[in-house]
Design a protein around this motif. Sequence first.
Motif, short mmCIF file in Angstrom:
data_model
loop_
_atom_site.label_atom_id
_atom_site.label_comp_id
_atom_site.label_asym_id
_atom_site.label_seq_id
_atom_site.Cartn_x
_atom_site.Cartn_y
_atom_site.Cartn_z
N UNK A 223 1.98 58.79 -9.23
CA UNK A 223 1.96 58.06 -10.29
C UNK A 223 2.46 56.91 -9.39
N UNK A 224 3.05 56.73 -8.86
CA UNK A 224 3.90 55.44 -8.05
C UNK A 224 5.34 55.11 -8.58
N UNK A 225 6.35 55.95 -8.84
CA UNK A 225 7.09 56.44 -9.75
C UNK A 225 7.95 56.79 -8.62
N UNK A 226 9.55 56.88 -8.52
CA UNK A 226 10.14 57.04 -8.28
C UNK A 226 10.71 58.18 -8.94
N UNK B 109 5.65 53.06 -22.04
CA UNK B 109 4.17 53.88 -22.35
C UNK B 109 3.83 53.86 -21.77
N UNK B 110 3.14 53.19 -20.32
CA UNK B 110 2.10 53.42 -19.44
C UNK B 110 2.37 54.10 -18.61
N UNK C 30 2.04 57.51 -20.61
CA UNK C 30 0.46 57.85 -20.93
C UNK C 30 -0.31 58.13 -19.64
N UNK C 31 0.16 57.43 -18.14
CA UNK C 31 -0.38 57.75 -16.76
C UNK C 31 -0.25 59.50 -16.69
N UNK C 32 1.07 59.58 -16.99
CA UNK C 32 1.62 61.29 -16.24
C UNK C 32 0.88 61.82 -17.36
N UNK C 33 0.37 61.95 -18.43
CA UNK C 33 -0.22 62.62 -19.84
C UNK C 33 -1.51 63.02 -18.86
N UNK C 34 -2.19 62.12 -19.03
CA UNK C 34 -4.00 61.49 -19.05
C UNK C 34 -3.87 62.20 -17.69
N UNK C 35 -2.80 62.16 -16.18
CA UNK C 35 -3.28 63.04 -15.20
C UNK C 35 -3.07 63.88 -15.71
N UNK C 36 -2.92 64.92 -16.41
CA UNK C 36 -2.71 66.23 -16.90
C UNK C 36 -3.46 67.21 -18.31
#
Length: 82
Positions: free
Chosen positions: A26-29, A46-47, A50-56
Amino acid sequence: MESLGKLIRLLRKERKMSQEQLAKQFGMSRATISGIENNTLSEIGLRKVEAILNGFGFELTAVPRQSTRPTLDTLKKVNFHG
């Protein structure tokens, strides 16, 4: 946010992913993922969550809290005096 962090950790571990792998996806550290999971970040976008949850395969939604005190409308419906 604490329960979201616990959910993200659970989902990550179920998929046998490291924090580093999830962060890279997700392009995070890794520190950001750790902070989300441990509820230690002072602010988190929140984005990102949200991105992590959407990925799951989950969706981030908001629902009203249940008040511990009754509202005036609720009290009117109960009819204490009748």
